[in-house]
Design an enzyme around this catalytic site. Structure first.
Site, PDB file in Angstrom:
ATOM      1  CB  ALA A   1      75.310  34.325 -54.264  1.00 27.82           C
ATOM      2  N   PRO A   2      74.997  37.354 -55.539  1.00 26.58           N
ATOM      3  CG  PRO A   2      76.578  39.009 -55.108  1.00 26.58           C
ATOM      4  CD  PRO A   2      75.734  37.975 -54.436  1.00 26.58           C
ATOM      5  N   GLY A   3      75.632  37.722 -59.112  1.00 24.09           N
ATOM      6  CA  GLY A   3      76.330  37.052 -60.206  1.00 24.09           C
ATOM      7  C   GLY A   3      75.355  36.266 -61.070  1.00 24.09           C
TER       8      GLY A   3
ATOM      9  CG  MET B   1      73.308  26.644 -66.520  1.00 29.45           C
ATOM     10  SD  MET B   1      74.005  26.181 -68.123  1.00 29.45           S
ATOM     11  CE  MET B   1      72.640  25.252 -68.810  1.00 29.45           C
TER      12      MET B   1
ATOM     13  CG  ASP C   1      88.971  23.011 -48.379  1.00 32.51           C
ATOM     14  OD1 ASP C   1      88.388  22.039 -48.873  1.00 32.51           O
ATOM     15  OD2 ASP C   1      89.527  22.976 -47.260  1.00 32.51           O
TER      16      ASP C   1
END
Length: 581
Positions: free
Chosen positions: A321-323, A327, A377
């Protein structure tokens, strides 16, 4: 031969009956909790309302685990015997086939077999995965809805609507409510459409309860189309009152959002209620609507069905996933599918020091809590199958590097032993990097609102950096990183001590004691927004965020047992915005 003889000794009819009895117990208990909602609304017993909601959320697993233990005891060494399960499934299918909630019964079976059958991934042969059911037309429409023809006249229709629903309390000012509703209808509908002989209004007989509000869900056929609406009823110190009349489809969609708690609403035939809701909120997927009315386990089944159908039609691969990489969690997605998949890493980098089980407990906390429209959710899956050919090499390497203990790979599939699915959102930090100043100002305002609304629901996010928040398509800020989440009442909000001596001023480490739960809100100013043209506006608009006494006042209200109502619509559309609930 010995195995065959032993299998034949297992009574599949008895086990099917056990399963069915367990489902009936679940449905009966679910309805019992649901039917308490109007009583607690009438009594303004908000403490009982919250407890009742949590008990209903826990109900499924509370009943499932003892049943699973019974089934295991009866199957003994045959828990993974496919032939036995085929017989149980067939017998169970005959028991549930005529039920008006057959789809829920199928999902219940799926839940049991997944817990009993060791290491089982989704299996179309043994489970009810792709059956699907149309609306069960076993109850006439007039039993589901109230109908009001236009020939009655607007004033009479609105009076009849409010008279048809018994909320167990007197209206604070019924006449004013009627006039406010008339004014709204004239402003939104009658300025654009002229009623005709076929104009009619329908409202679900089932009332939707959540927090301190009751909602009437309806639609009016006018201008050759259905125009949906929602009427919120609130319970104030002086009686009940109509809070507003909602026609905006975006607001209605938000009220049934994946970021909000489930409604308490009676639905003897869930598929019919969902079908009506689909006509009112057409952009919501069916699994989202089942979630919204409390049948989140079946919502999970429908989500997985959508996932399987999408895999058949899509050609892209799963990717990281991008971003900013987390951690604690490894996150990946299928670009053409509006979902992210989250795995708890095998090891956490400092300063994270929690265990995998502690992270799971945080997610469980969120699942049982009021999300007030600010937390996403999730659905939790075990032994989740992904075709290997759909996994990009980069993602497979990332998974092996970070969560290898959760992976199982065979000739065709990557099987992940445990993961969460969550609606895909645009990471807030990425949005703020690229948006205009005007767009950014609106979003950072909502970023502050989101944090304080979570606080009012007794949630302290912990790590409040923008990378842990996302944006919905309506640009609403949502928190989605739960590993540091805590109850607000467990935190200690302090004023930061002022350095007075030379040693204190130039100390390389804090010279004062800091407990694990200490929070210094004034420090938030330094890191919450980095972009210079947005920071000044953010600081000015969200001054309460940096005031320890403001946080302490929220704590005091919560500790006194006060339930702070989270309005799922803008304050400016309320008829009486000054009225407290």
């Amino acid at each position: 031969m010995i195995l065959v003889i032993f299998s034949m000794a297992i009574d599949s009819h008895f086990l099917s009956a056990q399963l069915y009895k367990g489902f009936l117990s679940y449905i009966l208990s679910f309805k019992t909790y649901t039917r308490l909602a109007p009583r607690y609304f009438k009594e303004r017993n908000w403490t009982a309302t919250q407890l009742n909601h949590r008990q209903r959320l826990r109900l499924y697993k509370d009943l499932l685990f003892p049943l699973v233990a019974e089934i295991k005891e009866n199957l003994k060494d045959e828990c993974g015997n496919r032939q036995v399960w085929k017989e149980i499934r067939e017998n169970y299918h005959q028991l549930i086939s005529e039920r008006p909630d057959v789809e829920l019964a199928e999902t219940f079976f799926n839940s049991v077999i997944r817990k009993v059958f060791p290491g089982m991934a989704a299996d179309e042969e043994l489970m009810f995965l792709m059956e699907g059911h149309a609306v069960c037309e076993v109850r006439p429409l007039e039993e589901l809805i109230f109908t009001y023809p236009s020939s009655m006249g607007l004033d009479a229709i609105l009076r009849k609507i409010l008279d048809d629903f018994d909320f167990g309390a007197e209206f604070m000012d019924l006449e004013q409510d009627i006039q406010l509703l008339i004014s709204s209808v004239k402003k939104v509908i009658l300025t654009r459409y002229r009623p005709s002989p076929d104009t009619t209004t329908q409202i679900l007989k089932s009332v939707f309860y959540r927090n301190k509000a009751a909602y009437l869900i309806g639609r009016t056929y006018v201008g050759q189309k259905w125009m949906p609406f929602i009427i919120p009823i609130l319970h104030g110190p002086r009686g009940i009152f109509v809070d507003t009349l909602i026609f905006d489809p975006n607001i209605m969609s938000s009220m049934f959002s994946f970021t909000r708690s489930y409604f308490m609403v009676e639905a003897d035939i869930p598929s019919q209620v969902v079908a009506f809701l689909s006509s009112v909120i057409p952009h919501k997927k069916t699994h989202e609507l089942y979630n919204a009315i409390g049948f989140n386990k079946h919502g999970k089944t429908l989500f997985y069905r959508d996932y399987l159908l999408h895999l058949e039609q899509s050609k892209d691969q799963f990717i990281v996933a991008p971003g900013v990489k987390g951690m604690v969690m490894t996150v990946f997605t299928l670009p053409s599918f509006n979902v992210v998949f989250k795995l708890i890493k095998d090891h956490f980098e400092p300063p994270k020091s929690m265990t995998r089980q502690e992270v799971r407990e945080k997610y469980k906390l969120v699942s049982l809590h009021d999300r007030v429209g600010r937390m996403a959710d999730t659905h939790e899956f075990e032994f989740f199958k992904i075709p290997l050919e759909k996994v990009s090499p980069e993602l497979l390497q990332e998974l092996r590097n970070t969560a290898n203990s959760l992976l199982k790979i065979d000739d065709k599939y990557l099987i992940i032993k445990h993961l969460y699915t969550e609606r895909k959102m645009e990471p807030l930090n990425l949005y703020l990097d690229a948006c205009s100043t005007e767009e950014g100002n609106q979003v950072v305002e909502d970023y502050g609102r989101a944090i304080l609304q979570l606080a009012q629901a007794n949630i302290f996010p912990g790590d409040m950096m923008t990378k842990n928040f996302g944006l919905t398509r309506q640009k609403r800020v949502i928190f989605y990183d739960y590993d540091e989440i805590e109850f607000l009442t467990d935190m200690n909000f302090r004023i930061k001590p002022k350095a007075e001596t030379y040693e204190q001023i130039y100390a390389s480490e804090p010279w004062y004691d800091i407990a694990r739960n200490d929070v210094f809100p004034e420090d938030f100013r330094r890191w919450m927004i980095g972009r210079a043209d947005l920071k000044e506006h953010f600081l000015a608009y969200n001054k309460n965020l940096f005031d320890p006494s403001y946080w302490q006042k929220i704590q005091e209200k919560i500790l006194k047992g006060e339930m702070i109502h989270a309005f799922p619509y803008p304050n400016e559309i309320r008829f009486r915005p000054q009225e407290k609930v």
